[in-house]
Design a protein around this motif. Sequence first.
Motif, mmCIF file in Angstrom:
data_model
loop_
_atom_site.group_PDB
_atom_site.id
_atom_site.type_symbol
_atom_site.label_atom_id
_atom_site.label_comp_id
_atom_site.label_asym_id
_atom_site.label_seq_id
_atom_site.Cartn_x
_atom_site.Cartn_y
_atom_site.Cartn_z
ATOM 1 N N UNK A 81 0.781 -1.152 0.085
ATOM 2 C CA UNK A 81 -0.166 0.108 -0.065
ATOM 3 C C UNK A 81 1.011 1.199 0.003
ATOM 4 N N UNK A 82 0.293 2.499 -0.641
ATOM 5 C CA UNK A 82 0.944 3.731 -0.281
ATOM 6 C C UNK A 82 0.720 4.134 0.879
ATOM 7 N N UNK A 83 1.595 4.976 1.422
ATOM 8 C CA UNK A 83 1.465 5.345 2.689
ATOM 9 C C UNK A 83 0.034 5.907 3.106
ATOM 10 N N UNK A 84 -0.506 6.978 2.355
ATOM 11 C CA UNK A 84 -1.610 7.711 2.591
ATOM 12 C C UNK A 84 -2.746 6.870 2.509
ATOM 13 N N UNK A 85 -2.809 6.009 1.668
ATOM 14 C CA UNK A 85 -4.018 4.785 1.438
ATOM 15 C C UNK A 85 -3.801 4.098 2.981
ATOM 16 N N UNK A 86 -2.608 3.595 3.196
ATOM 17 C CA UNK A 86 -2.360 2.560 4.337
ATOM 18 C C UNK A 86 -3.084 3.377 5.711
ATOM 19 N N UNK A 91 -5.407 3.921 9.751
ATOM 20 C CA UNK A 91 -5.246 4.688 10.636
ATOM 21 C C UNK A 91 -3.675 5.117 10.732
ATOM 22 N N UNK A 92 -2.855 4.141 10.823
ATOM 23 C CA UNK A 92 -1.378 4.575 10.814
ATOM 24 C C UNK A 92 -0.720 3.322 9.763
ATOM 25 N N UNK A 93 0.218 3.837 9.074
ATOM 26 C CA UNK A 93 0.932 2.885 8.169
ATOM 27 C C UNK A 93 1.511 1.794 8.925
#
Lengths: 225, 807
Positions: free
Chosen positions: B155-160, B165-167
């Motif tokens: 996953x990309x960070x912002x999607x995660x 909640x947090x990556x």
Amino acid sequence: MIKISNLEKIYRTEDVETVALNKLSFEVKDGEFVAVMGPSGCGKSTLLNILGLLDDPDSGSFLFNGIEVAGFNERKRADLRKRNIGFVFQSFNLIDELTVFENVELPLIYTGVKAAERKKIVEDVLDKMVIMHRRNHYPQQLSGGQQQRVAVARAVVNNPKLILADEPTGNLDSSNGNEVMQLLTDLNEQGTTIVMVTHSEHDARYSHRIIRMLDGQTVMQDLMV
Amino acid sequence: MFKNYFTIALRNIKRHRSHSVINIAGLAIALAATIVIFLVLQHEYSYDTYHKNADRIYQVIKKDVSPTETGFQVGVPFPATRALRQDFPQVTFGELYKSFGSQLTVMKDPNTISSRRFIEESGVFFADPEIFSIFDVKWMAGSAAVLKEPGKLVLAKSIAEKYFGTWQSAMDGYLKIDNNILVQVAGIIEDVPSNSDFPFAVIPSYKTFESNQQYFNYGEQINDWGLSTSDHQVYALLPENMKAASIDANLETFSRKYYRMESATKTSHFLQPLKNIHFDTRLENNGDHISNKTSLNTLALIGVLIVLMACINFINLSTALAAKRGKEVGIRKVMGSSKTQLRTQVLFETGLIVLFAGMTAVLLAWLALPYLRYIADIQQQLTLINTGSILFLVITLVVTTILAGFYPSLILSSFQPVEAIKNKINNTRVGGLSLRRVLVVLQFAFSQLLIIATIIAVGQMNFIRTADIGFDKEAVLLLQGNNDSTSLARQAAFKSDLLKLPAVKSVSFTMDPPSSLNSWTTNFAFNNNTEDLPFSLYLKTGDEHYAGTFGMNLLAGRFYTTADSARKVVINETLMQKVGIKEPSEAIGKTIRIGAGKFREIVGVVRDFKNNSLRDGIQPTAIISYPAFYSLTAIKLKSNNLGKSGEAIQQVWDKHYPEYAAETRFLDESINEFYQQEERLSRLYKVYATLAIIISCLGLYGLVSFMAVQKNKEVGIRKVLGASVGSIVYLFSKEFTVLILIAFALAAPAGWYLMNNWLQNFTYRIDIGAWVFILAVLASVIIAWLTVGYKAISAATANPVKSLKSE
Ligand SMILES: Nc1ncnc2c1ncn2[C@@H]1O[C@H](COP(=O)(O)OP(=O)(O)OP(=O)(O)O)[C@@H](O)[C@H]1O
Ligand SMILES: [Mg+2]
């Protein structure tokens, strides 16, 4: 200092040819004060422009300090001019956008004098011309006499060997006029050569010699006593 | 020396205040416009340049050449990847399968279904690990190697963060894709920069795709070289020093080896460099938009022309002003100034004005940037200050200074001192009015050109918006669902509940509305012939209520029914004509074979409808029933006003599809979206036409105010002699009117030529009428009169005694 012989200047417009200078010859020695007189349109200003290296004659010879300058290109003339000649005009010709100080400073800038030194020289000259208190004024804020004093200050700031004045008192009343004439006389006494065009017999009397012109030619030369 | 220049420059700027304001304003507007254009170009050309191997990355493109047309596809047959790897061992190939509108359900553990559901319109790519040896991403956790296994995802960070909640907590979490495929988070990457056509956000391994074939409806065809979908793409990383051309040559042999060469359509492959992907309008890409290089170049040209216009203003005003400055120049020359020094001085002054303008421009550009997305296809907020833009600004300022200042500096420094002092420099000596006239004509020609372009572009857009598209796009709500077997099984119940709602008129299940940007084409045969026809057939699929729900008009026959939908077909007029039938009724009863299927009987002919946007023509089209593909529900409402029924429809959806999020849109809105680019373009023309008009009016105003000063004495004398105000205003406007007409003679043919070309992009287009040109010339004459009029009237009504005394 100046020796011209057979100097000719012809203005050509579409249909008229005006011979402004017609084989004019004369000589001005170092330290002389010469007045040039003559009726309107006889070629006095034309002569002065050529002597001041602002304009080029069509033919004839012009020796300046022994050097033939007729035919010099613009750059050479500008170079010679800025180091040797000061000008005083009837209409003062100060730059309206510059202050008294800056106007007088101008020739020094063009001869490349350093800023600190310029300041000293300009202040000295303004002192001498008694215009120091007006150093930060603009030309329009001064009277005619004051403006002409600034113009004289600017003409002498570079210590020129020759000052050319075209009707310097033409726009002044008699007391202001006399003041300017006194300034020129003082300069002459300190060794500056002066050639002055004038319509005034009174002013001419300040000079050593009068050259009278008619239709672009010298008619006579009066030696003053 | 420079201090002196600086003082006098500042004082000159102050002294000629109105001229300076006009110059600075004109230049500032123009510079701001170019800064914005620069930022747009910079952004567009920056796409995917950040990959460290950018110049060695290529996309494998499929090229289909048939006797009548050549087509380019980004889709590559599924078996091709392995064959490519075998035949080109020195090249790194990576493959991905792109999924649109996937629904992702977040799961605490693999067994509990949660209600945290998200639909991702884009950014879902089933990718193999090689993809990330080709494209650069920054790994925050895990590595490309996790993609070697099925059931893993990155996953990309912002999607995660959005899902978990947090990556950090996303790692090892579970997601279910489209309610069927369970995957575990095994890696996190930093968000991909916005200037990329590869917006990797949700990346299940390609192995996941391969091991869940049953959900993707490809069946046995997945191993067929004849099938390709734009969702399956292959990328290549060439070794250093290898030329793409040498691979292309071998790809020819490769194609001959794997494709059936007896078919009428010859398929081959070539490598498309990464740097072209953002600009190739023949192909689709995975990013948010494709840029058209021609439009970008037009934009750049407009920027340059606008700055030139402002420079023309500057030149006009400063040469006009030069006469006034003759005395100053003369005195400076007498005092010993050289030409070079004077020229430097003028350039210095120009530079100072340009610098002021530049600072104002940066401010204007900063204010304008948030509105950029209305005129350019850029959704991101661009940053105004970056190394590139600073460099651009500096260069532009220097070039502008030279352009604007050089000619005036030549003019000023060439004054004869004697004449200058005597104030004998008049206008004819400073380049004369004639040069200024030429420049004004050029300016007006350019602004008229933009006016013409704007009128035509706006006209065409209105035409399209109101054009007859052959069916009724009003009041049709589209619900995007899925076509997995569970979803399909619930359709009948879903529909009957929908029809119970008072607002609903009819319901149709389909894959695609009549007008859409998707196209599905196939080979076909007509009337029991064994030979395929040499052109492609376009397909639309829908159930028996398709024609009714979309308000299509039958010219002959009937639409297929529930009972016979599997064996019948409806065609459009264009197809009918293309197979050589004149009368719709004659087509009834003839047969069509679609692809390799059985022959179907034609039961109806519908009036032509626009398959795609109005840019393209109408294609030969058949409408068939194909229930396996029905992922879209089209609901015709009784009125365009959704009101409360929106909620009711949502409730029905939730009842039948609790595990899916509903995605709704109105058909007319999605059709309008086809023309977003053109809409933006016409907005862009409007903006730049306005700017051009403002700049040329500023210039005109400056010139007229200068003329007013110059003609002061003339006007005074005329008035003393009895001239009327009107005759004096005429004195001023006469000349400019003539200039505008000359400009028009240049602008009209150029405008016609350019816009006629632009209109060729549309199959359905307006005629360029004479009124367009009349409107343009009238507009510019009126604008010019208004500009000139004010100054002229104040000059004409001034007290003549004053103006005469001042001479
Ligand atoms: N630029 C020019 N073009 C044509 N003729 C000129 C030009 N300048 C001067 N003249 C002519 O040359 C002659 C000499 O002019 P000049 O200005 O030297 O006279 P002046 O003696 O200084 O007169 P004034 O005492 O009125 O100042 C005049 O006839 C004048 O008309
Ligand atoms: Mg004179």
